[in-house]
Design a protein around this motif. Structure first.
Motif, PDB file in Angstrom:
ATOM      1  N   ASN A 142       0.822  -1.212   0.000  1.00 19.18           N
ATOM      2  CA  ASN A 142       0.000   0.000   0.000  1.00 19.18           C
ATOM      3  C   ASN A 142       0.855   1.261   0.000  1.00 19.18           C
ATOM      4  O   ASN A 142       0.417   2.317  -0.483  1.00 19.18           O
ATOM      5  N   GLN A 143       2.071   1.135   0.529  1.00 25.33           N
ATOM      6  CA  GLN A 143       2.985   2.284   0.557  1.00 25.33           C
ATOM      7  C   GLN A 143       3.872   2.357  -0.681  1.00 25.33           C
ATOM      8  O   GLN A 143       4.748   3.220  -0.767  1.00 25.33           O
ATOM      9  N   GLY A 144       3.635   1.443  -1.627  1.00 23.69           N
ATOM     10  CA  GLY A 144       4.358   1.538  -2.903  1.00 23.69           C
ATOM     11  C   GLY A 144       5.384   0.457  -3.169  1.00 23.69           C
ATOM     12  O   GLY A 144       6.096   0.524  -4.185  1.00 23.69           O
ATOM     13  N   MET A 145       5.510  -0.552  -2.306  1.00 17.50           N
ATOM     14  CA  MET A 145       6.490  -1.609  -2.552  1.00 17.50           C
ATOM     15  C   MET A 145       6.100  -2.430  -3.781  1.00 17.50           C
ATOM     16  O   MET A 145       4.963  -2.871  -3.907  1.00 17.50           O
ATOM     17  N   ILE A 146       7.052  -2.644  -4.689  1.00 16.78           N
ATOM     18  CA  ILE A 146       6.864  -3.509  -5.856  1.00 16.78           C
ATOM     19  C   ILE A 146       7.249  -4.922  -5.447  1.00 16.78           C
ATOM     20  O   ILE A 146       8.384  -5.179  -5.059  1.00 16.78           O
ATOM     21  N   THR A 147       6.299  -5.846  -5.484  1.00 21.68           N
ATOM     22  CA  THR A 147       6.586  -7.219  -5.078  1.00 21.68           C
ATOM     23  C   THR A 147       7.429  -7.933  -6.126  1.00 21.68           C
ATOM     24  O   THR A 147       7.526  -7.482  -7.279  1.00 21.68           O
ATOM     25  N   MET A 148       8.003  -9.067  -5.733  1.00 19.25           N
ATOM     26  CA  MET A 148       8.783  -9.851  -6.693  1.00 19.25           C
ATOM     27  C   MET A 148       7.908 -10.330  -7.842  1.00 19.25           C
ATOM     28  O   MET A 148       8.366 -10.389  -8.991  1.00 19.25           O
TER      29      MET A 148
END
Length: 569
Positions: free
Chosen positions: A539-545
């Motif tokens: 939700n804070q902008g992390m791009i998952t693998m």
């Protein structure tokens, strides 16, 4: 006295110079420290310091060995004599044949102090040998002229070995019988070619696996295992015995696992092989991990990260204190990522210390300490000592227990940046793992600055790449829609000679970077589960693998098959 970790060749040279009164203990210590700091050969530093010339050192070595120095500039190579040694043997042992003296073959050696050369070459050539001291530059030059890289195939050698040992009885309980089998010339040549082929194919591991009715040898290339033409089952014992002899293991002990190391020079570059044996029902299984520093590019920009991820990591590793963790399974490139970061922050103004098991890459200007648990030199013990060495940044190869984790926290709280690794499935899982180890959540929240999770996926071969429209099932499995891909096509490799008909050539990393924000810190302090921490980060902008992998698909770098295999939602 020379340093404990000094290689055998340097140690012999050290004592020769000392005994001859050519150099003092202080001069040698200074030269050795310089060689370690700058990752240059000890002998090269001796020449640079003008402690001794190459001519004089080679003469000193020859006198110590009871032999003589040979120069090909003064006496040209004889092509008839050169034919007495096969290309793979000459390149493996770095020797050039000079002459014959009766039944004895005289050879000039590039590394005459290599004890394995003296012990093994007569077996490899199946005749007596006399070793002369050669000039390294001359031997390198002649090797390329008279023994160019050959296309020796393992299959071709197997044809020669078809009847070897079939008629011989090997007493597996007799050490002498095992040693004879391990040192037979055809077995020596067979193992040498397997190792050379593995290095040529850029394999990361070599597996020797005995079964009830077959003996498999497999290479791991780009993360996938490939089986070579299986040798006859009766070669399992001599081949595995040969590897144990090369790595200095107990050839008679087959009941317990053993670990060893083989140091080679192939195509003019040093190669380290980490050897691990495991007793099984049908004999010993052996795995060799290949550490070839020449094929590793320690550069953050070359790892396949997005520009934003590279920017964020650079910001994290230049912080004055905190803990930065790289996580992923074995073989996912964690160490390469950490070293790439260390290389960027390795400046004259900062002192960097590393504790590793083992030291995989050498970087100028970094003090690297090998961990040896057997003598009490654990990660935690190394960290404890580091704090008295006035470091600025510290790398710990792996956090394995609460003691090491606690020392890393202490180092961070006292103003140091700590880089380390963990084995977890994703970035958020590293936090849960530390709590499970026994680290207090408030300490994790106050010291952890970021977690990078990564995997390595195979690249689609550019030579046989083809594009196609994905099916609905593929999109569903990836968790995306046709609108998400914006009309882009997927790609795959048809298979060609360049990629061994796999459709893949090389690997690229996929990553997810978790920043420890104020919200994440609150969740850590409240011992929230991994999934909640991951959802907050996304939700804070992390791009998952998974999302990073999908980008690699849409950019034509990898395939849907690879991303689905190594990632989850």
């Amino acid at each position: 006295m020379p340093a404990i970790d000094m290689d055998p060749e340097s140690s012999v040279v050290w004592h020769l110079l000392l005994d001859a009164g050519i150099a003092t203990e202080e001069q040698l210590e200074e030269a050795y420290e310089e060689s370690v700091m700058n990752n240059r050969p000890f002998i090269t530093i001796l020449y640079n310091y003008e402690i001794i010339t190459e001519d004089n050192l080679l003469q000193l070595i020859a006198e110590n060995m009871g032999t003589e120095v040979h120069s090909f500039h003064k006496k040209k190579a004889d092509e008839e004599i050169l034919a007495k040694v096969a290309t793979d043997t000459a390149r493996f042992y770095n020797v050039i044949p000079v002459a014959e003296e009766g039944d004895t073959l005289v050879v000039a050696a590039r590394d005459p102090l290599n004890h394995k050369l003296i012990d093994e070459l007569p077996f490899a050539l199946d005749r007596e040998c006399k070793i002369l001291v050669g000039y390294p530059a001359e031997i390198d030059e002649l090797m390329d002229v008279y023994y160019p890289e050959a296309n020796n195939s393992v299959e071709g050698v197997l044809d020669e070995l078809e009847t070897i040992h079939q008629s011989r009885k090997i007493d597996e309980n007799d050490v002498a019988s095992l040693e004879r089998a391990a040192n037979d010339a055809p077995i020596v040549r067979f193992v040498n070619i397997i190792l050379q082929q593995a290095i040529k194919d850029k394999a990361s591991d070599i597996h020797f696996e005995p079964f009830s009715d077959e003996f498999r040898i497999r290479y791991r290339i780009d993360g996938a295992l490939f089986e070579m033409a299986p040798p006859p089952k009766h070669l399992a014992v001599p081949v595995i015995s040969r590897i144990k002899v090369m790595s200095g293991l107990n050839i008679a002990e087959r009941r317990v696992p053993q670990d060893g190391r083989i140091e080679l020079r192939i195509s003019k570059r040093p190669i380290d092989l980490r050897v691990s044996t495991l007793p099984t029902r049908y004999g010993e299984s052996v795995v060799l991990r290949v550490l070839d520093r020449a094929v590793v590019n320690l550069d953050l920009d070359s790892l396949g990260m997005t520009p934003q991820t590279v920017h964020d990591i650079r910001a994290l590793i230049t912080r004055p204190n905190g803990i930065f963790i790289v996580t992923g399974p074995t073989g996912s490139g964690k160490t390469t990522t950490l070293y790439s970061g260390l290389k960027e922050i390795n400046t004259i103004e900062d002192k960097l210390l590393t504790a590793e098991d083992p030291v995989e890459y050498d970087i100028d200007g970094i003090m690297q300490v090998p961990v040896r648990s057997a003598i009490g030199m654990t990660f935690a013990a190394a960290l404890r000592s580091f704090l008295r060495q006035d470091p600025d940044r510290i790398m710990v190869g792996e956090i394995r227990d609460v003691e090491t984790a606690s020392m890393a926290v202490q180092a961070s709280l006292t103003g140091h940046l700590v880089l380390t690794t963990l084995h977890t499935n994703d970035a958020a899982g590293a936090i849960t793992r530390l709590i499970d180890m026994g680290v207090e959540p408030f300490l994790i929240a106050s010291t952890l600055v970021g977690v990078l999770a990564q995997r390595l996926i195979r690249r689609v071969c550019k030579n046989c790449q083809e594009f196609y429209d994905p099916e609905d099932l593929e999109l569903k499995l990836l968790g995306i829609t046709r609108e998400d891909i914006q009309g882009k096509q997927f790609s795959r490799g048809r298979g060609c000679e360049m990629c061994n008909n796999t459709g893949y050539k090389g690997r690229v990393g996929i990553f997810e970077l978790l920043h420890i924000t104020a919200e994440i810190q609150m969740l850590i302090n409240e011992r929230k589960p991994t999934q909640l921490i991951k959802e907050c980060a996304v939700n804070q902008g992390m791009i998952t693998m998974r999302a990073d992998g999908i980008n690699q698909i849409l950019n034509g770098v990898s395939s849907a098959e690879e991303v689905l295999q190594y990632t989850v939602f």
